[in-house]
Design an enzyme around this catalytic site. Structure first.
Site, PDB file in Angstrom:
ATOM      1  N   LYS A 275      11.766 -24.079 -23.936  1.00 43.89           N
ATOM      2  CA  LYS A 275      11.729 -25.051 -22.889  1.00 43.89           C
ATOM      3  C   LYS A 275      11.957 -26.434 -23.133  1.00 43.89           C
ATOM      4  O   LYS A 275      12.357 -27.350 -22.200  1.00 43.89           O
ATOM      5  CB  LYS A 275      10.308 -24.875 -21.941  1.00 43.89           C
ATOM      6  CG  LYS A 275      10.110 -23.698 -21.147  1.00 43.89           C
ATOM      7  CD  LYS A 275       8.650 -24.039 -20.612  1.00 43.89           C
ATOM      8  CE  LYS A 275       8.306 -22.441 -20.379  1.00 43.89           C
ATOM      9  NZ  LYS A 275       6.754 -22.403 -20.651  1.00 43.89           N
TER      10      LYS A 275
ATOM     11  N   LYS B 251      14.525 -20.240 -31.705  1.00 46.56           N
ATOM     12  CA  LYS B 251      14.461 -19.673 -30.503  1.00 46.56           C
ATOM     13  C   LYS B 251      14.745 -20.470 -29.444  1.00 46.56           C
ATOM     14  O   LYS B 251      14.510 -22.018 -29.397  1.00 46.56           O
ATOM     15  CB  LYS B 251      12.808 -19.189 -30.440  1.00 46.56           C
ATOM     16  CG  LYS B 251      11.783 -20.214 -30.250  1.00 46.56           C
ATOM     17  CD  LYS B 251      10.517 -19.775 -29.872  1.00 46.56           C
ATOM     18  CE  LYS B 251       9.837 -20.724 -29.025  1.00 46.56           C
ATOM     19  NZ  LYS B 251       8.615 -20.414 -28.116  1.00 46.56           N
TER      20      LYS B 251
ATOM     21  N   LYS C 128       5.446 -28.558 -33.875  1.00 47.75           N
ATOM     22  CA  LYS C 128       4.977 -29.609 -33.062  1.00 47.75           C
ATOM     23  C   LYS C 128       4.375 -30.955 -33.840  1.00 47.75           C
ATOM     24  O   LYS C 128       4.612 -32.063 -33.158  1.00 47.75           O
ATOM     25  CB  LYS C 128       4.064 -29.227 -32.000  1.00 47.75           C
ATOM     26  CG  LYS C 128       4.384 -28.040 -31.011  1.00 47.75           C
ATOM     27  CD  LYS C 128       4.736 -28.187 -29.498  1.00 47.75           C
ATOM     28  CE  LYS C 128       5.372 -27.027 -29.192  1.00 47.75           C
ATOM     29  NZ  LYS C 128       5.479 -26.809 -27.748  1.00 47.75           N
TER      30      LYS C 128
HETATM   31  N1  AQP Z   1      12.836 -17.379 -27.003  1.00 48.84           N
HETATM   32  C1  AQP Z   1      12.084 -16.640 -26.574  1.00 48.84           C
HETATM   33  N2  AQP Z   1      12.396 -15.351 -26.570  1.00 48.84           N
HETATM   34  C2  AQP Z   1      11.321 -14.382 -26.324  1.00 48.84           C
HETATM   35  N3  AQP Z   1      10.130 -14.819 -25.614  1.00 48.84           N
HETATM   36  C3  AQP Z   1       9.975 -16.225 -25.495  1.00 48.84           C
HETATM   37  N4  AQP Z   1       8.690 -16.742 -25.035  1.00 48.84           N
HETATM   38  C4  AQP Z   1       8.907 -18.185 -25.262  1.00 48.84           C
HETATM   39  N5  AQP Z   1       9.947 -18.326 -25.710  1.00 48.84           N
HETATM   40  C5  AQP Z   1      10.742 -17.098 -25.866  1.00 48.84           C
HETATM   41  C6  AQP Z   1       7.613 -16.078 -24.460  1.00 48.84           C
HETATM   42  O1  AQP Z   1       7.244 -16.728 -23.226  1.00 48.84           O
HETATM   43  C7  AQP Z   1       6.050 -16.615 -22.935  1.00 48.84           C
HETATM   44  C8  AQP Z   1       5.388 -17.669 -22.114  1.00 48.84           C
HETATM   45  O2  AQP Z   1       5.782 -19.016 -23.269  1.00 48.84           O
HETATM   46  P1  AQP Z   1       4.795 -20.390 -23.112  1.00 48.84           P
HETATM   47  O3  AQP Z   1       5.278 -21.072 -21.666  1.00 48.84           O
HETATM   48  O4  AQP Z   1       3.605 -19.969 -22.934  1.00 48.84           O
HETATM   49  O5  AQP Z   1       5.019 -20.907 -24.309  1.00 48.84           O
HETATM   50  P2  AQP Z   1       6.252 -21.279 -25.197  1.00 48.84           P
HETATM   51  O6  AQP Z   1       6.295 -20.040 -26.096  1.00 48.84           O
HETATM   52  O7  AQP Z   1       5.429 -22.580 -25.611  1.00 48.84           O
HETATM   53  O8  AQP Z   1       7.421 -21.313 -24.434  1.00 48.84           O
HETATM   54  P3  AQP Z   1       8.384 -22.364 -24.916  1.00 48.84           P
HETATM   55  O9  AQP Z   1       9.843 -22.189 -23.889  1.00 48.84           O
HETATM   56  O10 AQP Z   1       9.119 -21.804 -26.341  1.00 48.84           O
HETATM   57  O11 AQP Z   1       8.114 -23.613 -24.799  1.00 48.84           O
HETATM   58  P4  AQP Z   1       7.838 -24.773 -25.980  1.00 48.84           P
HETATM   59  O12 AQP Z   1       9.454 -25.310 -25.837  1.00 48.84           O
HETATM   60  O13 AQP Z   1       7.006 -25.644 -25.430  1.00 48.84           O
HETATM   61  O14 AQP Z   1       7.823 -23.966 -27.117  1.00 48.84           O
HETATM   62  C9  AQP Z   1       5.292 -16.159 -24.211  1.00 48.84           C
HETATM   63  O15 AQP Z   1       4.783 -14.671 -24.282  1.00 48.84           O
HETATM   64  C10 AQP Z   1       6.227 -16.475 -25.353  1.00 48.84           C
HETATM   65  O16 AQP Z   1       6.318 -15.497 -26.508  1.00 48.84           O
END
Ligand code: AQP
Length: 327
Positions: A198, A195, A114
């Site tokens: 979002k 991965k 980030k």
């Molecule tokens: N690609 C993924 N595969 C498996 N698990 C995932 N998680 C996130 N991406 C994957 C799991 O989802 C839970 C919630 O995630 P979060 O919203 O708290 O945070 P995050 O990891 O920041 O989600 P994103 O989609 O990856 O958002 P950005 O784009 O902001 O980084 C967690 O248990 C996470 O492990």
């Protein structure tokens, strides 16, 4: 007494199938196993690190609450709460900040990624995001944390802080362990080396996407060279990712899927997968569309869940304050 289990998701936008298979589906299965005392929360303080517009954040909190309920989390079985309603999360974070070390936080991959993205404007909240996560987990005497494996480093910091605090002030915190699913990392549809995330909407299938959106996204998903439907993470990362998704949705093993699609091309496989994804989330979409209309019900679930969670959290902060000499 049942072991305590906690996990949260940030209300930063729609949930994708990575969030679902890495985390949310597991939340529901663990809740329904009856083996744990479960706490699931909307990590809205964490979401602030993305500086969302207030209206969007508020809507995303409701959306995520509807996602939780529509996928099967049940306020009668689990405590479902909103992080920001329990001020001691922030209070414990501050206390833990004073024993966390800057060099260990600088090692966090999520922060480094980030920081690259935001360069000079990266905010301090993103830097101590893992310390807030440690507070979320340690406040509840949590034994297990179901998360995707992108959160392993953060959980390790939680364990480190628990150990360090216990060493300095005497046994206070439980060291939690991660619980992973068989798909702890769903990869991006456009770059299977990264991965699904979002913050890269084009990399995702969202769990409330319409069948038309699902079709368009899966058709566009990258594939590997060759045409065989064969699982090989190294040489065929794109098709291996799609096979894992298919397997999670259908309950069929990768081996069975390779047999089913032997001699067929990518297009046949993708068409089948489109139908499987759309069918799998059909009930979810229906449930969510009803729930999301009832804002007051959603807020009232968060309010009463937060009251329950705060009773436990308040007890813990009193114990912590005594240990460190504040009370
Ligand atoms: N690609 C993924 N595969 C498996 N698990 C995932 N998680 C996130 N991406 C994957 C799991 O989802 C839970 C919630 O995630 P979060 O919203 O708290 O945070 P995050 O990891 O920041 O989600 P994103 O989609 O990856 O958002 P950005 O784009 O902001 O980084 C967690 O248990 C996470 O492990």
């Amino acid at each position: 007494m049942k072991s305590i289990l906690i996990s949260g998701i940030q209300p930063t936008g729609k949930l994708h199938i990575g969030n679902y298979f890495g985390a949310l589906k597991n939340f529901v299965d663990l809740q329904n196993s009856g083996k744990y005392q479960c706490y699931f929360f909307i990590a809205d303080l964490h979401a602030l690190t993305e500086n969302p517009a207030p209206k969007d954040l508020n809507q995303n909190i409701l959306n995520l609450t509807a996602d939780f309920l529509a996928s099967g989390l049940d306020p009668k079985k689990s405590v479902i709460f909103q992080q920001s309603r329990i001020s001691v999360h922030s209070e414990l974070m501050w206390i833990l900040n004073t024993i966390a070390k800057i060099p260990e936080l600088e090692l966090m991959t999520q922060f480094k990624d980030k920081a690259k993205q935001f360069r000079q404007s990266v905010n301090l909240g993103l830097f101590n995001y893992p310390v807030l996560m440690a507070a979320d987990v340690l406040l509840y005497n949590t034994k297990f944390v179901p998360v995707g494996n992108d959160q392993d480093q953060h959980l390790e910091i939680t364990r480190t802080l628990a150990r360090r605090f216990n060493k300095i002030f005497g046994k206070t915190f439980v060291e939690p362990k991660a619980i992973h699913t068989l798909t702890p990392r769903v990869m991006s549809l456009i770059n299977p080396e990264k991965k699904m995330s979002k913050s890269q909407p084009e990399s995702c299938v969202f769990i409330d996407d319409s069948p038309e959106q699902i079709k368009a996204k899966i058709k566009k998903a990258v594939t590997d060279s060759g045409s065989e439907i064969k699982y090989n993470r190294k040489d065929k990362p794109a098709i291996s990712n799609l096979l894992e998704i298919y397997s999670s949705l259908s309950g069929k093993t990768i081996n069975d899927l390779e047999k089913k699609f032997k001699g067929k091309n990518y297009s046949v496989f993708k068409n089948d997968l489109i139908g499987v994804v759309a069918d799998y989330f059909a009930d979810f979409r229906k449930n969510k569309s009803i729930l999301i209309k009832n804002k007051s019900k959603l807020f009232s679930i968060l309010k009463s869940g937060s009251q329950k969670a705060s009773q436990r959290a308040e007890k813990k902060i009193i114990e912590v304050k005594k240990k460190i000499g504040l009370a």
